[in-house]
Design an enzyme around this catalytic site. Structure first.
Site, PDB file in Angstrom:
ATOM      1  CG  ASP A  50       0.026  -2.309 -10.928  1.00 30.22           C
ATOM      2  OD1 ASP A  50      -0.680  -1.288 -10.873  1.00 30.22           O
ATOM      3  OD2 ASP A  50       1.234  -2.319 -10.654  1.00 30.22           O
ATOM      4  CG  ASP A 190       3.616   1.451  -7.768  1.00 30.98           C
ATOM      5  OD1 ASP A 190       3.703   0.386  -8.390  1.00 30.98           O
ATOM      6  OD2 ASP A 190       2.544   2.064  -7.607  1.00 30.98           O
TER       7      ASP A 190
HETATM    8  C1  DX5 Z   1      -0.376  -1.586  -5.937  1.00 32.58           C
HETATM    9  C2  DX5 Z   1       0.071  -1.159  -7.306  1.00 32.58           C
HETATM   10  C3  DX5 Z   1       0.160   0.336  -7.466  1.00 32.58           C
HETATM   11  C4  DX5 Z   1      -1.126   1.007  -7.357  1.00 32.58           C
HETATM   12  C5  DX5 Z   1      -0.931   2.490  -7.437  1.00 32.58           C
HETATM   13  O1  DX5 Z   1      -0.070  -2.944  -5.759  1.00 32.58           O
HETATM   14  O2  DX5 Z   1       1.360  -1.657  -7.555  1.00 32.58           O
HETATM   15  O3  DX5 Z   1       0.673   0.634  -8.763  1.00 32.58           O
HETATM   16  O4  DX5 Z   1      -1.949   0.573  -8.385  1.00 32.58           O
HETATM   17  O5  DX5 Z   1      -2.203   3.019  -7.292  1.00 32.58           O
HETATM   18  P1  DX5 Z   1      -2.417   4.313  -6.409  1.00 32.58           P
HETATM   19  O6  DX5 Z   1      -1.614   5.390  -7.109  1.00 32.58           O
HETATM   20  O7  DX5 Z   1      -3.890   4.511  -6.501  1.00 32.58           O
HETATM   21  O8  DX5 Z   1      -1.924   4.017  -5.040  1.00 32.58           O
END
Ligand code: DX5
Length: 239
Positions: A50, A190
């Protein structure tokens, strides 16, 4: 009294292979190499990084040098999720760092068709992401340029947020559009993906499933989390 169809009954599902893809956002960044090795051993299909610039989203993470430092230590493919305003200057840098897929947000560039062409010219597989409020129609005329569309199931910027179930009809709409065009395009989700939410996303038609918190915080370990999530997604296959 007739039973109402549950959300899953009405959704098309997918016949594409499921991929379990961790976001490393919840990792201990002082041990990111160990985390990537642990994830590979746990059986993930690839790793998502990310990339946040503090403008497109109210958070700041890391750049291509960090990704490059991890590349020699694991064998699974890398994808860069660019949560960055006008990220055109960095496509080549993430390819050189070892990413084979680059995900550009439709909302982050002035000319999306050109941006995705530039990603492909830089040598990466191109993907486009949609924030929760952004309609499928915004990517209708670039589907021929991408290998994947990411439907965000949280507002981007942070891990650990609640899954937005109203994105499931959006995933289904996208899946039907891709099928109607006869295109070979994966659909990724996601945000808030875990044991309680993955079936809804998979039943809607997503086959690439990004999980952060649910992978890093499974009390039975990452390998259990990966196999459990994969089994829950497989259980939604249309018969
Ligand atoms: C948010 C990110 C996601 C997040 C997913 O902006 O793009 O990838 O890190 O994390 P969880 O699975 O904890 O929601």
């Amino acid at each position: 009294m007739a039973t109402l169809p549950c959300m899953h009954d009405a959704l098309p599902g997918t016949t594409r292979p499921f991929e379990i893809i961790p976001s490393v956002l919840p990792a201990d960044f002082s041990r990111l190499g160990d985390a990537c090795r642990d994830l590979e051993q746990a059986g993930v299909d690839r790793i998502q990084f990310d990339i946040m610039d503090g403008r497109f989203v109210p958070n700041l993470t890391f750049g291509p040098d960090v990704v490059a430092s991890l590349r020699p230590h694991v064998g699974v493919p890398f994808e860069a999720h660019l949560m960055v305003e006008e990220p055109g200057w960095m496509y080549r840098a993430f390819v050189d760092a070892g990413c084979d897929m680059i995900i550009v947000h439709a909302e982050s560039v002035g000319h999306l068709h050109r941006a995705l062409d530039e990603v492909r010219s830089a040598g990466a597989r191109a993907a486009v992401a949609l924030n929760p409020a952004t309609p499928v129609s915004d990517v209708e005329w670039v589907l021929d340029l991408v290998e994947m569309v990411l439907v965000m199931t949280v507002n981007p910027g942070f891990g650990g947020q609640a899954y937005i179930p109203t994105m499931e009809p959006k995933v289904a709409e996208l899946r039907n559009l891709v099928l109607s065009r006869g295109l070979d395009v994966d659909i990724e989700v996601d945000g808030g993906i875990g044991p309680a939410t993955i079936a809804g996303a998979a039943a809607a038609g997503a086959n690439c499933l990004v999980a952060g918190s649910s992978l890093f915080r499974d009390p039975d370990g990452m390998a259990h989390a990966v196999s459990d999530l994969r089994a829950r997604a497989e259980a939604t296959r249309p018969s």
